[in-house]
Design a protein around this motif. Structure first.
Motif, PDB file in Angstrom:
ATOM      1  N   PHE A 107      -8.323 -34.760  44.764  1.00 45.67           N
ATOM      2  CA  PHE A 107      -9.737 -34.591  45.084  1.00 45.67           C
ATOM      3  C   PHE A 107      -9.959 -33.316  45.889  1.00 45.67           C
ATOM      4  O   PHE A 107     -10.944 -32.601  45.686  1.00 45.67           O
ATOM      5  N   ARG A 108      -9.034 -33.017  46.787  1.00 45.22           N
ATOM      6  CA  ARG A 108      -9.121 -31.771  47.558  1.00 45.22           C
ATOM      7  C   ARG A 108      -9.031 -30.558  46.651  1.00 45.22           C
ATOM      8  O   ARG A 108      -9.735 -29.556  46.853  1.00 45.22           O
ATOM      9  N   GLU A 109      -8.172 -30.634  45.648  1.00 44.29           N
ATOM     10  CA  GLU A 109      -8.059 -29.525  44.708  1.00 44.29           C
ATOM     11  C   GLU A 109      -9.390 -29.297  44.001  1.00 44.29           C
ATOM     12  O   GLU A 109      -9.801 -28.146  43.800  1.00 44.29           O
ATOM     13  N   PHE A 110     -10.059 -30.384  43.650  1.00 42.58           N
ATOM     14  CA  PHE A 110     -11.364 -30.255  43.016  1.00 42.58           C
ATOM     15  C   PHE A 110     -12.403 -29.712  43.992  1.00 42.58           C
ATOM     16  O   PHE A 110     -13.184 -28.814  43.654  1.00 42.58           O
ATOM     17  N   LEU A 185     -18.449 -40.920  58.683  1.00 45.25           N
ATOM     18  CA  LEU A 185     -19.071 -41.807  57.710  1.00 45.25           C
ATOM     19  C   LEU A 185     -20.092 -41.048  56.861  1.00 45.25           C
ATOM     20  O   LEU A 185     -20.185 -41.261  55.640  1.00 45.25           O
ATOM     21  N   GLN A 186     -20.846 -40.169  57.491  1.00 43.34           N
ATOM     22  CA  GLN A 186     -21.845 -39.408  56.742  1.00 43.34           C
ATOM     23  C   GLN A 186     -21.190 -38.479  55.717  1.00 43.34           C
ATOM     24  O   GLN A 186     -21.667 -38.360  54.581  1.00 43.34           O
ATOM     25  N   ILE A 187     -20.094 -37.828  56.092  1.00 44.89           N
ATOM     26  CA  ILE A 187     -19.387 -36.950  55.160  1.00 44.89           C
ATOM     27  C   ILE A 187     -18.701 -37.761  54.066  1.00 44.89           C
ATOM     28  O   ILE A 187     -18.678 -37.350  52.888  1.00 44.89           O
ATOM     29  N   TYR A 188     -18.180 -38.924  54.410  1.00 43.41           N
ATOM     30  CA  TYR A 188     -17.565 -39.803  53.410  1.00 43.41           C
ATOM     31  C   TYR A 188     -18.604 -40.207  52.364  1.00 43.41           C
ATOM     32  O   TYR A 188     -18.340 -40.170  51.153  1.00 43.41           O
ATOM     33  N   THR A 189     -19.781 -40.574  52.842  1.00 45.42           N
ATOM     34  CA  THR A 189     -20.871 -40.962  51.928  1.00 45.42           C
ATOM     35  C   THR A 189     -21.308 -39.791  51.065  1.00 45.42           C
ATOM     36  O   THR A 189     -21.584 -39.945  49.867  1.00 45.42           O
ATOM     37  N   LEU A 190     -21.348 -38.601  51.653  1.00 49.39           N
ATOM     38  CA  LEU A 190     -21.725 -37.408  50.903  1.00 49.39           C
ATOM     39  C   LEU A 190     -20.726 -37.135  49.776  1.00 49.39           C
ATOM     40  O   LEU A 190     -21.122 -36.858  48.634  1.00 49.39           O
ATOM     41  N   MET A 191     -19.446 -37.212  50.081  1.00 48.56           N
ATOM     42  CA  MET A 191     -18.424 -36.977  49.055  1.00 48.56           C
ATOM     43  C   MET A 191     -18.499 -38.048  47.970  1.00 48.56           C
ATOM     44  O   MET A 191     -18.328 -37.749  46.772  1.00 48.56           O
ATOM     45  N   HIS A 192     -18.768 -39.288  48.384  1.00 50.53           N
ATOM     46  CA  HIS A 192     -18.846 -40.396  47.427  1.00 50.53           C
ATOM     47  C   HIS A 192     -19.996 -40.197  46.446  1.00 50.53           C
ATOM     48  O   HIS A 192     -19.824 -40.311  45.219  1.00 50.53           O
ATOM     49  N   ARG A 193     -21.146 -39.883  46.959  1.00 51.58           N
ATOM     50  CA  ARG A 193     -22.339 -39.793  46.125  1.00 51.58           C
ATOM     51  C   ARG A 193     -22.453 -38.463  45.378  1.00 51.58           C
ATOM     52  O   ARG A 193     -22.958 -38.429  44.250  1.00 51.58           O
ATOM     53  N   ASP A 194     -21.980 -37.393  45.988  1.00 52.54           N
ATOM     54  CA  ASP A 194     -22.204 -36.072  45.421  1.00 52.54           C
ATOM     55  C   ASP A 194     -20.993 -35.533  44.652  1.00 52.54           C
ATOM     56  O   ASP A 194     -21.121 -35.107  43.501  1.00 52.54           O
ATOM     57  N   SER A 195     -19.826 -35.546  45.268  1.00 53.36           N
ATOM     58  CA  SER A 195     -18.661 -34.892  44.684  1.00 53.36           C
ATOM     59  C   SER A 195     -17.834 -35.806  43.776  1.00 53.36           C
ATOM     60  O   SER A 195     -17.286 -35.330  42.768  1.00 53.36           O
ATOM     61  N   TYR A 196     -17.720 -37.060  44.137  1.00 49.65           N
ATOM     62  CA  TYR A 196     -16.868 -37.978  43.375  1.00 49.65           C
ATOM     63  C   TYR A 196     -17.265 -38.097  41.905  1.00 49.65           C
ATOM     64  O   TYR A 196     -16.383 -38.015  41.024  1.00 49.65           O
ATOM     65  N   PRO A 197     -18.551 -38.274  41.567  1.00 49.99           N
ATOM     66  CA  PRO A 197     -18.920 -38.348  40.138  1.00 49.99           C
ATOM     67  C   PRO A 197     -18.533 -37.094  39.368  1.00 49.99           C
ATOM     68  O   PRO A 197     -18.079 -37.177  38.214  1.00 49.99           O
ATOM     69  N   ARG A 198     -18.665 -35.929  39.986  1.00 49.74           N
ATOM     70  CA  ARG A 198     -18.281 -34.699  39.306  1.00 49.74           C
ATOM     71  C   ARG A 198     -16.762 -34.588  39.170  1.00 49.74           C
ATOM     72  O   ARG A 198     -16.258 -34.034  38.186  1.00 49.74           O
ATOM     73  N   PHE A 199     -16.064 -35.090  40.150  1.00 44.85           N
ATOM     74  CA  PHE A 199     -14.599 -35.081  40.075  1.00 44.85           C
ATOM     75  C   PHE A 199     -14.115 -35.895  38.876  1.00 44.85           C
ATOM     76  O   PHE A 199     -13.190 -35.487  38.172  1.00 44.85           O
ATOM     77  N   MET A 200     -14.732 -37.041  38.637  1.00 43.20           N
ATOM     78  CA  MET A 200     -14.315 -37.904  37.532  1.00 43.20           C
ATOM     79  C   MET A 200     -14.539 -37.232  36.180  1.00 43.20           C
ATOM     80  O   MET A 200     -13.879 -37.577  35.193  1.00 43.20           O
ATOM     81  N   ASN A 201     -15.460 -36.294  36.116  1.00 38.23           N
ATOM     82  CA  ASN A 201     -15.731 -35.569  34.871  1.00 38.23           C
ATOM     83  C   ASN A 201     -15.123 -34.165  34.864  1.00 38.23           C
ATOM     84  O   ASN A 201     -15.379 -33.396  33.938  1.00 38.23           O
ATOM     85  N   SER A 202     -14.325 -33.869  35.869  1.00 37.54           N
ATOM     86  CA  SER A 202     -13.788 -32.522  36.010  1.00 37.54           C
ATOM     87  C   SER A 202     -12.512 -32.339  35.204  1.00 37.54           C
ATOM     88  O   SER A 202     -11.828 -33.288  34.817  1.00 37.54           O
ATOM     89  N   ALA A 203     -12.182 -31.059  34.988  1.00 43.72           N
ATOM     90  CA  ALA A 203     -10.938 -30.728  34.290  1.00 43.72           C
ATOM     91  C   ALA A 203      -9.729 -31.129  35.136  1.00 43.72           C
ATOM     92  O   ALA A 203      -8.678 -31.493  34.584  1.00 43.72           O
ATOM     93  N   VAL A 204      -9.865 -31.093  36.439  1.00 47.36           N
ATOM     94  CA  VAL A 204      -8.761 -31.468  37.324  1.00 47.36           C
ATOM     95  C   VAL A 204      -8.325 -32.905  37.048  1.00 47.36           C
ATOM     96  O   VAL A 204      -7.128 -33.189  36.855  1.00 47.36           O
ATOM     97  N   LYS A 206      -9.297 -34.929  34.394  1.00 50.72           N
ATOM     98  CA  LYS A 206      -9.021 -35.184  32.979  1.00 50.72           C
ATOM     99  C   LYS A 206      -7.663 -34.626  32.555  1.00 50.72           C
ATOM    100  O   LYS A 206      -6.932 -35.271  31.786  1.00 50.72           O
ATOM    101  N   ASN A 207      -7.312 -33.463  33.028  1.00 50.81           N
ATOM    102  CA  ASN A 207      -6.015 -32.883  32.693  1.00 50.81           C
ATOM    103  C   ASN A 207      -4.868 -33.712  33.260  1.00 50.81           C
ATOM    104  O   ASN A 207      -3.838 -33.903  32.602  1.00 50.81           O
ATOM    105  N   LEU A 208      -5.041 -34.183  34.484  1.00 49.01           N
ATOM    106  CA  LEU A 208      -4.015 -35.027  35.100  1.00 49.01           C
ATOM    107  C   LEU A 208      -3.863 -36.331  34.334  1.00 49.01           C
ATOM    108  O   LEU A 208      -2.743 -36.784  34.058  1.00 49.01           O
ATOM    109  N   LEU A 209      -4.974 -36.917  33.968  1.00 47.34           N
ATOM    110  CA  LEU A 209      -4.955 -38.173  33.218  1.00 47.34           C
ATOM    111  C   LEU A 209      -4.308 -37.972  31.848  1.00 47.34           C
ATOM    112  O   LEU A 209      -3.492 -38.795  31.398  1.00 47.34           O
ATOM    113  N   GLN A 210      -4.629 -36.875  31.185  1.00 49.22           N
ATOM    114  CA  GLN A 210      -4.070 -36.604  29.868  1.00 49.22           C
ATOM    115  C   GLN A 210      -2.568 -36.341  29.939  1.00 49.22           C
ATOM    116  O   GLN A 210      -1.799 -36.806  29.101  1.00 49.22           O
ATOM    117  N   THR A 211      -2.158 -35.608  30.961  1.00 47.13           N
ATOM    118  CA  THR A 211      -0.738 -35.288  31.116  1.00 47.13           C
ATOM    119  C   THR A 211       0.090 -36.549  31.297  1.00 47.13           C
ATOM    120  O   THR A 211       1.173 -36.698  30.697  1.00 47.13           O
TER     121      THR A 211
END
Length: 219
Positions: A107-110, A185-204, A206-211
């Motif tokens: 997640f940090r890499e993303f 807690l506020q930053i955790y919520t921000l990452m959950h709502r904002d960054s996490y959905p994009r991470f799940m659709n990211s090349a980072v 998907k490539n790991l999952l495919q490998t």
């Protein structure tokens, strides 16, 4: 002739008496010149120029020490290589992702690609602070966290609302291991709502999952 000789001897004696004084004056002047700093030739080694330079050196040493401490927190966590099962669980919930060292590293890499890695770094720093029991260490770590992630002068400042900032400013009067709980807690919520959905659709991700999904090639 006799009077002339007497006059000459008087002059010689007068010159000899004056010479030691002049000889002493020259070393003194040399000492002043050698002791003066490069900015000032009219004072001794205790001039304000050297004082400023010494203070600047101490400040530079403090910043270097601070940079070493800060850089040490930016390294990725040690974790075994994630399995396919691990990577699949990251997609089940953000909580499972954040509880996995391998998940946090991915997640940090993303986040780094989105220039928001400071959110994870702040969260990790808060987790580390919670493990401390020594008051002096808590105060020092709290100060570094504030300077790195809360201060508006920091390039790694995280996004917090005014209410949370007021809470932090009050807590910093007597820092504890839970000084930044509201902010974390506020930053955790921000990452959950904002960054996490994009991470799940990211090349980072998907490539790991495919490998990991591809069967190992037999040698």
């Amino acid at each position: 002739m006799g009077s002339e000789r007497m006059e000459m001897r008087k002059r010689q004696m007068s010159v000899q008496q004056e010479t030691p004084g002049a000889a002493q004056a020259q070393p003194d002047a040399g000492n002043r010149a050698s002791n003066a700093c490069c900015f000032c030739w009219c004072c001794c080694c205790s001039c304000s120029c050297l004082t400023v330079r010494n203070e600047e050196g101490e400040e530079r040493d403090r910043r270097d020490s601070h940079d070493v401490k800060t850089d040490s927190t930016t390294n990725c966590e040690e974790s075994p290589n994630p399995t396919l099962e691990d990577v699949c669980t990251w997609g089940q919930s953000f909580d499972k992702l954040m509880k996995s060292p391998g998940g946090r590293n991915a997640f940090r890499e993303f986040l780094r690609t989105e220039f928001s890695e400071e959110n994870m770094l702040f969260w990790l720093a808060c987790e580390d602070l919670k493990k401390e029991n020594n008051k002096s260490i808590i105060e020092e770590k709290a100060r570094l966290i504030y300077e790195d992630y809360i201060s508006i002068l920091s390039p790694k400042e995280v996004s917090l609302d005014s209410r949370v900032r007021e809470v932090i400013n009050r807590n910093m009067l007597e820092p504890t291991s839970h000084t930044f709980d509201d902010a974390q807690l506020q930053i955790y919520t921000l990452m959950h709502r904002d960054s996490y959905p994009r991470f799940m659709n990211s090349a980072v991700y998907k490539n790991l999952l495919q490998t990991l999904s591809e069967p190992a090639t037999e040698s």
